[in-house]
Design an enzyme around this catalytic site. Structure first.
Site, short mmCIF file in Angstrom:
data_model
loop_
_atom_site.label_atom_id
_atom_site.label_comp_id
_atom_site.label_asym_id
_atom_site.label_seq_id
_atom_site.Cartn_x
_atom_site.Cartn_y
_atom_site.Cartn_z
N HIS A 1 -6.00 -6.85 13.02
CA HIS A 1 -4.79 -6.01 12.92
C HIS A 1 -4.41 -5.52 14.31
O HIS A 1 -5.28 -5.15 15.10
CB HIS A 1 -5.07 -4.84 11.98
CG HIS A 1 -3.86 -4.05 11.60
ND1 HIS A 1 -2.66 -4.63 11.25
CD2 HIS A 1 -3.67 -2.71 11.50
CE1 HIS A 1 -1.79 -3.67 10.95
NE2 HIS A 1 -2.38 -2.50 11.10
N ARG B 1 1.23 -10.58 7.14
CA ARG B 1 1.14 -9.38 6.30
C ARG B 1 2.30 -8.43 6.59
O ARG B 1 2.11 -7.36 7.16
CB ARG B 1 -0.18 -8.66 6.55
CG ARG B 1 -1.44 -9.49 6.32
CD ARG B 1 -2.68 -8.63 6.41
NE ARG B 1 -2.74 -7.86 7.66
CZ ARG B 1 -3.28 -8.28 8.79
NH1 ARG B 1 -3.85 -9.48 8.85
NH2 ARG B 1 -3.28 -7.51 9.86
N ARG C 1 -10.67 0.66 14.72
CA ARG C 1 -10.60 1.43 13.49
C ARG C 1 -11.63 0.87 12.51
O ARG C 1 -12.60 1.51 12.20
CB ARG C 1 -9.17 1.35 12.92
CG ARG C 1 -8.83 2.38 11.88
CD ARG C 1 -7.36 2.37 11.53
NE ARG C 1 -6.91 1.13 10.93
CZ ARG C 1 -5.68 0.94 10.41
NH1 ARG C 1 -4.80 1.92 10.45
NH2 ARG C 1 -5.35 -0.21 9.88
N TYR D 1 14.72 31.16 2.71
CA TYR D 1 13.56 31.89 3.23
C TYR D 1 13.72 32.18 4.73
O TYR D 1 14.06 31.29 5.50
CB TYR D 1 12.27 31.09 3.05
CG TYR D 1 11.76 31.03 1.64
CD1 TYR D 1 11.37 32.19 0.96
CD2 TYR D 1 11.62 29.81 0.99
CE1 TYR D 1 10.89 32.12 -0.34
CE2 TYR D 1 11.13 29.73 -0.30
CZ TYR D 1 10.76 30.89 -0.96
OH TYR D 1 10.28 30.81 -2.23
N CYS E 1 13.21 24.47 1.13
CA CYS E 1 12.17 25.11 0.31
C CYS E 1 11.35 24.03 -0.40
O CYS E 1 11.57 22.84 -0.20
CB CYS E 1 12.80 26.02 -0.73
SG CYS E 1 13.94 27.23 -0.04
N ASP F 1 11.35 23.23 -3.57
CA ASP F 1 12.09 22.51 -4.62
C ASP F 1 13.60 22.54 -4.44
O ASP F 1 14.32 21.91 -5.21
CB ASP F 1 11.78 23.12 -5.99
CG ASP F 1 10.29 23.33 -6.18
OD1 ASP F 1 9.56 22.33 -6.20
OD2 ASP F 1 9.86 24.51 -6.25
N LYS G 1 0.86 -1.20 0.00
CA LYS G 1 0.00 0.00 0.00
C LYS G 1 0.89 1.25 0.00
O LYS G 1 2.10 1.15 0.26
CB LYS G 1 -0.89 -0.02 1.24
CG LYS G 1 -0.12 0.07 2.56
CD LYS G 1 -1.01 -0.21 3.76
CE LYS G 1 -0.20 -0.13 5.04
NZ LYS G 1 -0.97 -0.59 6.22
C1 LIG Z 1 -0.16 -1.57 6.86
C2 LIG Z 1 -0.75 -2.83 7.33
C3 LIG Z 1 0.06 -3.96 7.52
C4 LIG Z 1 1.57 -3.92 7.44
O1 LIG Z 1 2.06 -3.26 8.58
P1 LIG Z 1 3.65 -3.13 8.87
O2 LIG Z 1 3.71 -2.57 10.22
O3 LIG Z 1 4.17 -2.19 7.84
O4 LIG Z 1 4.22 -4.48 8.72
C5 LIG Z 1 -0.57 -5.16 7.86
N1 LIG Z 1 -1.90 -5.22 8.00
C6 LIG Z 1 -2.71 -4.14 7.84
C7 LIG Z 1 -4.18 -4.28 8.04
C8 LIG Z 1 -2.16 -2.92 7.51
O5 LIG Z 1 -2.95 -1.85 7.37
#
Ligand SMILES: *Cc1c(COP(=O)(O)O)cnc(C)c1O
Length: 405
Positions: free
Chosen positions: A174, A235, A145, A279, A326, A328, A47
């Site tokens: 999660h 994951r 969440r 700046y 800045c 850029d 992601k």
């Molecule tokens: C982003 C995410 C992960 C991966 O998390 P890390 O801490 O980067 O390993 C796994 N599961 C879900 C639901 C996530 O949103």
């Protein structure tokens, strides 16, 4: 005619660019594989443009290195992977935009569902899609969440099973605190999830895939869920990019950061004593100092909070940022690199061994976490992909260009 790959590569390397080491990514996948039980499926999390590293090249590289699946946050990210020819299973982890449910079903993309109302919205949007939509039941065991309450998980799974246009492909949760040294709540969430998986089995529902562990939970060994007949998955996200989610644990040397951020010196010049730089003139030269402008700024993802704080490495020497970053451009002092000349490379982000800032150091200096440091790297920074140290692809605003094999 100029070879388009050679042109893009020259353009990228002539200015600010990120070097993405696909061999390091593969090595990090192998490390994750070594931590989990045999037979566990790796769902590589790509992601956020693969945490800034580039969605399609990193997705492909993760699969080539042995990941079985990919996970993203948005349906659009999954559709981009399909458009690039990625055929592996993909899960959208976050709440999906219902308007894209049909496109997901047609592209064989799995979505997460966390409520009866959410299921209803997906079904309404599905219409008479020719293939059933694969769904993963998301259980909220404490992140607060997205996901179904544990007590309502069986009812949602039953509602799902009664609907021929969807099929249950997995169940997951999660963790909220897996990166924290105190593992109490992490293990409590794992217990709550195991209880839900048990309740589902008692109700005759066995989702084919069961998964809960992110990078930090994998590092802490909180991975397994008792689920007879189901396949276990993990994951991993951050660790695939060679970064450490757990401040209390050191990663082995085999895990290497995948990304380096490089730019090139622009104008090299002397700022007279008493002159302010950039700046707001927030840095005033205490004596005449040699400086150089860098073609990188906060629109590239270099945090403005690094003003007067961060540094680059030029010719092996640490060169501090002087004045405000800045949009850029950024100015560094190059007194420590007396041979510095226009066009020389300047390293802004690396694994630290060469003295450049690490993602953790930038995070510390700017009040955030390494996740954000790499994820905010802007799309206009070309990514140059390396295999065996050689450039094999360039991803820039014009798209992905690959070297001829
Ligand atoms: C982003 C995410 C992960 C991966 O998390 P890390 O801490 O980067 O390993 C796994 N599961 C879900 C639901 C996530 O949103």
């Amino acid at each position: 005619m100029i070879d388009p790959f050679a042109l893009r590569l020259a353009a990228a390397q002539g200015g600010t660019h990120a070097l993405i080491d696909l061999d390091a990514l593969a090595g990090n996948i192998a490390y994750v594989r070594s931590l989990v039980p045999a037979g566990t499926e790796l769902m590589a999390v790509v992601k956020g443009n693969a945490y800034g590293h580039g969605l399609v090249p990193c997705g492909r590289a993760a699969l080539a290195a042995g990941a079985q699946r990919l996970a993203v946050a948005r349906v659009e990210e999954a559709l981009l992977l399909r458009a690039a020819g990625v055929a592996a299973p993909i899960l959208v982890l976050g709440p999906a935009t219902p308007a894209l449910a049909r496109a997901a079903a047609e592209a064989g993309i799995a979505l997460a569902v966390g409520s009866r109302a959410g299921l209803r919205r997906l079904l309404d949007a599905l219409g008479d899609a020719p293939s059933p939509l694969a769904l993963h039941l998301k259980v909220d065991t404490g992140m607060r969440r997205f996901g179904v309450e544990p007590a309502e998980a069986v009812a949602l799974a039953r509602a799902l099973a009664a609907e021929p246009r969807v099929r249950l492909e997995g169940v997951f949760t999660h963790f909220a605190t897996a990166d924290e040294p105190d593992e109490g709540f992490l293990r409590e969430q794992a217990r709550r999830f195991a209880a839900v998986v048990h309740d589902l089995a008692a109700a005759g529902i066995t989702p084919p895939l069961v998964h809960m562990a992110n990078s930090a939970a994998i590092l802490r060994g909180v991975v397994e869920v008792p689920a007879p007949g189901a396949t276990l998955a993990v994951r991993p996200g951050l660790i695939l990019y060679g970064l450490n989610p757990c401040p209390d644990r050191a990663l082995p040397a085999a895990v290497r950061p995948v990304l380096r951020l490089v730019t090139r010196l622009g104008r090299v010049f002397t700022v007279p004593a008493g002159d302010g730089i950039s700046y707001g003139r927030t840095y005033v030269a205490p004596r005449p100092i040699r400086c150089a402008t860098l073609p990188i700024g906060y629109a590239d993802g270099l945090a403005r909070a690094l003003s007067n704080q961060g540094w680059a490495v030029v010719d092996g020497a640490v060169c501090p940022i002087r004045g405000s970053v800045c949009m850029d451009q950024t100015v560094i002092e190059v007194e420590a690199a007396p041979r510095a000349a226009e066009g020389d490379p300047a390293l802004l982000l690396s694994d630290g061994r060469d003295g450049a800032m690490t993602a953790d150091q930038v995070a510390h200096l700017t009040g955030t976490i390494s996740y954000e440091v790499v994820s905010r790297l802007a799309a206009r920074v070309p990514r140059v992909y390396l295999r065996a140290g050689r450039p094999v692809a360039v991803l820039d605003l014009f798209g992905l260009t690959e070297a001829d094999a």
